[in-house]
Structure formats: C-alpha cells, structure tokens
Scaffold this motif. Sequence first.
Motif, PDB file in Angstrom:
ATOM      1  N   ALA A   1      80.717  30.316  91.168  1.00 22.46           N
ATOM      2  CA  ALA A   1      80.875  30.639  90.124  1.00 22.46           C
ATOM      3  C   ALA A   1      81.736  29.999  88.890  1.00 22.46           C
ATOM      4  N   TRP A   2      82.964  29.619  89.499  1.00 20.24           N
ATOM      5  CA  TRP A   2      84.193  29.150  88.854  1.00 20.24           C
ATOM      6  C   TRP A   2      84.339  27.795  88.583  1.00 20.24           C
ATOM      7  N   ILE A   3      83.844  27.046  89.906  1.00 14.77           N
ATOM      8  CA  ILE A   3      84.020  25.525  90.203  1.00 14.77           C
ATOM      9  C   ILE A   3      83.136  24.714  89.971  1.00 14.77           C
ATOM     10  N   VAL A   4      81.772  24.989  90.511  1.00 16.10           N
ATOM     11  CA  VAL A   4      80.940  24.236  90.791  1.00 16.10           C
ATOM     12  C   VAL A   4      80.170  24.243  89.547  1.00 16.10           C
ATOM     13  N   TRP A   5      79.676  25.364  88.871  1.00 24.28           N
ATOM     14  CA  TRP A   5      78.684  25.518  87.732  1.00 24.28           C
ATOM     15  C   TRP A   5      79.265  24.808  86.492  1.00 24.28           C
ATOM     16  N   PRO A   6      80.743  25.069  86.226  1.00 26.78           N
ATOM     17  CA  PRO A   6      81.278  24.373  84.931  1.00 26.78           C
ATOM     18  C   PRO A   6      81.173  23.099  84.852  1.00 26.78           C
ATOM     19  N   VAL A   7      81.170  22.359  85.979  1.00 22.27           N
ATOM     20  CA  VAL A   7      81.344  21.000  86.120  1.00 22.27           C
ATOM     21  C   VAL A   7      79.950  20.338  86.640  1.00 22.27           C
ATOM     22  N   PHE A   8      79.266  20.802  87.409  1.00 22.71           N
ATOM     23  CA  PHE A   8      78.093  20.462  88.179  1.00 22.71           C
ATOM     24  C   PHE A   8      76.851  20.300  87.040  1.00 22.71           C
ATOM     25  N   ILE A   9      76.675  21.284  86.381  1.00 27.53           N
ATOM     26  CA  ILE A   9      75.536  21.393  85.387  1.00 27.53           C
ATOM     27  C   ILE A   9      75.829  20.435  84.233  1.00 27.53           C
ATOM     28  N   PRO A  10      76.973  20.273  83.623  1.00 28.85           N
ATOM     29  CA  PRO A  10      76.793  19.316  82.466  1.00 28.85           C
ATOM     30  C   PRO A  10      76.977  17.930  83.159  1.00 28.85           C
ATOM     31  N   PHE A  11      77.501  17.789  84.411  1.00 30.71           N
ATOM     32  CA  PHE A  11      77.468  16.463  85.154  1.00 30.71           C
ATOM     33  C   PHE A  11      76.062  15.831  85.422  1.00 30.71           C
ATOM     34  N   ILE A  12      75.343  16.867  85.930  1.00 29.03           N
ATOM     35  CA  ILE A  12      73.980  16.459  86.417  1.00 29.03           C
ATOM     36  C   ILE A  12      73.063  16.030  85.148  1.00 29.03           C
ATOM     37  N   LEU A  13      73.304  16.852  83.972  1.00 26.09           N
ATOM     38  CA  LEU A  13      72.605  16.555  82.819  1.00 26.09           C
ATOM     39  C   LEU A  13      73.012  15.397  82.135  1.00 26.09           C
ATOM     40  N   TRP A  14      74.232  14.937  82.280  1.00 24.69           N
ATOM     41  CA  TRP A  14      74.831  13.557  82.067  1.00 24.69           C
ATOM     42  C   TRP A  14      74.155  12.399  82.710  1.00 24.69           C
ATOM     43  N   LYS A  15      73.954  12.882  83.837  1.00 33.61           N
ATOM     44  CA  LYS A  15      73.536  11.666  84.784  1.00 33.61           C
ATOM     45  C   LYS A  15      72.167  11.168  84.423  1.00 33.61           C
ATOM     46  N   ILE A  16      71.243  12.105  84.054  1.00 28.35           N
ATOM     47  CA  ILE A  16      69.824  12.103  84.006  1.00 28.35           C
ATOM     48  C   ILE A  16      69.656  11.688  82.521  1.00 28.35           C
ATOM     49  N   GLU A  17      70.663  11.940  81.626  1.00 26.84           N
ATOM     50  CA  GLU A  17      70.297  11.714  80.010  1.00 26.84           C
ATOM     51  C   GLU A  17      69.917  10.122  79.866  1.00 26.84           C
ATOM     52  N   LYS A  18      68.918  10.095  79.030  1.00 25.78           N
ATOM     53  CA  LYS A  18      68.618   8.673  78.509  1.00 25.78           C
ATOM     54  C   LYS A  18      69.226   8.443  77.216  1.00 25.78           C
ATOM     55  N   ASP A  19      69.203   9.315  76.177  1.00 23.13           N
ATOM     56  CA  ASP A  19      69.641   8.976  74.841  1.00 23.13           C
ATOM     57  C   ASP A  19      71.199   8.871  75.090  1.00 23.13           C
ATOM     58  N   LYS A  20      71.866   7.590  74.289  1.00 23.71           N
ATOM     59  CA  LYS A  20      73.191   7.298  74.605  1.00 23.71           C
ATOM     60  C   LYS A  20      74.030   8.413  73.938  1.00 23.71           C
ATOM     61  N   SER A  21      73.573   8.673  72.646  1.00 19.90           N
ATOM     62  CA  SER A  21      74.523   9.765  71.976  1.00 19.90           C
ATOM     63  C   SER A  21      74.524  11.011  72.558  1.00 19.90           C
ATOM     64  N   ARG A  22      73.590  11.549  72.757  1.00 20.64           N
ATOM     65  CA  ARG A  22      73.569  12.965  73.647  1.00 20.64           C
ATOM     66  C   ARG A  22      74.133  12.556  75.100  1.00 20.64           C
ATOM     67  N   LYS A  23      74.168  11.294  75.965  1.00 16.07           N
ATOM     68  CA  LYS A  23      74.984  11.286  76.982  1.00 16.07           C
ATOM     69  C   LYS A  23      76.491  11.217  76.666  1.00 16.07           C
ATOM     70  N   LYS A  24      76.798  10.740  75.726  1.00 14.73           N
ATOM     71  CA  LYS A  24      78.274  11.007  75.318  1.00 14.73           C
ATOM     72  C   LYS A  24      78.830  12.329  75.157  1.00 14.73           C
ATOM     73  N   ILE A  25      77.941  13.259  74.743  1.00 13.51           N
ATOM     74  CA  ILE A  25      78.272  14.589  74.119  1.00 13.51           C
ATOM     75  C   ILE A  25      78.338  15.277  75.641  1.00 13.51           C
ATOM     76  N   LEU A  26      77.240  14.977  76.285  1.00 14.31           N
ATOM     77  CA  LEU A  26      77.431  15.470  77.762  1.00 14.31           C
ATOM     78  C   LEU A  26      78.411  15.411  78.622  1.00 14.31           C
ATOM     79  N   PHE A  27      78.978  13.995  78.358  1.00 11.52           N
ATOM     80  CA  PHE A  27      80.270  13.482  79.279  1.00 11.52           C
ATOM     81  C   PHE A  27      81.374  14.601  78.778  1.00 11.52           C
ATOM     82  N   VAL A  28      81.418  14.761  77.439  1.00  9.47           N
ATOM     83  CA  VAL A  28      82.580  15.641  77.028  1.00  9.47           C
ATOM     84  C   VAL A  28      82.363  16.995  77.546  1.00  9.47           C
TER      85      VAL A  28
END
Length: 218
Positions: A75-102
């Motif tokens: 709840a506290w450690i995995v989800w806040p990191v894992f969710i945006p990280f996975i979405l960042w890894k699979i993102e193809k759009d460069k601008s959105r990828k930068k946002i997901l990295f943030v």
Amino acid sequence: MCFSAEASFGATVVISTVGLIAYKKAKGHSIRRIAFFPLFFGLQQFFEGIVWLTVDFEKYSSISIMATYGFIFFAWIVWPVFIPFILWKIEKDKSRKKILFVFTLFGVVIASVLTVVMLTQGVKAKVEDCSIVYDYGIHYSPYWLLGVFYVLTVVVSNLVSSRRLVWLLGVVNIMTYLVSRVYFAGHLISIWCFLAAISSLVVLYIIKDEVDSLKENN
C-alpha cells in the motif's frame, strides 16, 4: 459492508487468476507489464487475509506484524512507485513519457517518506465495524498533503498514459477511492485496496484489447 479472512483469500484467488490469464495473454507484448498489477494485488489481499486470521484466532497472533507490514509494504511503498514506473516503461509518446517519469519520482519520494513513518511510528492493525484499520499514530497536517500526492500519483498517472484504454484504470481507481473516502473514511487503506482490486478485470480487458488490436494491424 463486512469483510473477513474468507473475503480476502477469495479475492486473492480471483485476482491472481485474472493476473495470470492477463500475463499469459500478453505474451511477447510490452503491455504485459501491467499484468503485474493484479498479481501484486492478489498478494496484498493474501497478506490482509492473514491479518484477519491473526485478529480472529489467537494462535495466529505471532505472525500479525509480518502480515500487517506485508500489506502496508504494498500500500505505501509498492503502489506509489510501481504504478507510474510501469506506465512510464510502456509509454510510447515522448512527452507523456517525461510526465510519467516525473510521477515515478514523486512516487519514490512518497514511498520514502512513508517508509520513514512505518519504521519510526509503527503500524498496528485492528478491526472496527467489520473492516481492518491500519493505525500508524499520525492523523494531522502535513500528512494529509502526502495523501493527496499519493492519490494523484497512483491515479492520475493512469490518465496520462497514451496506451489504449489504460485511462480506464484511472477512472476505476478514482471511483473506488471516492467510495472508500465517502463511506469508509476510517478504513480507507483497507477498503480502497480491496475495491481497487476490481481494476484487475480492467487490466485483463486492456491487455485483450491491445493484443487484439496488434493482431488486426499485422
């Protein structure tokens, strides 16, 4: 709404099964990574099932701390990191990828702060009104602001993704959060995680849609 060890273990079986089906169906596709969402949700619900056992049966009390921290770890450690990280890894759009990295960086900061809270304040599980409350002894500002950033990180990141139908995860998480906040405010962590497991079915639908789309284009 009443919850129990049976409900948590039942959710574990269903969610994990959905996750395995999704993972198998997405073989060879980058979208496969989001199949880990239901698999991890299933494991989290397994820990909560054990928490219920430690509350209901004295003979299991020795593993109460392990089960409680196992649930909180997700709840506290995995989800806040894992969710945006996975979405960042699979993102193809460069601008959105930068946002997901943030968003991922925000998640790391949030998880770090919550880790300090967990280690310094401790977390205790107790049952109130047929649900589990995870008490960490802090209920005042500025921690409410941390909660706001947590919700934004695990929910809004789904809406940022350009992958087909991933936005549905954000919608489901917003809806389950609002239900948990309005009707089960004192049990938010437990109830939201339980209801958010509904997103496992959404994950399967997203993967099926993505795989079918790729097949049509090939």
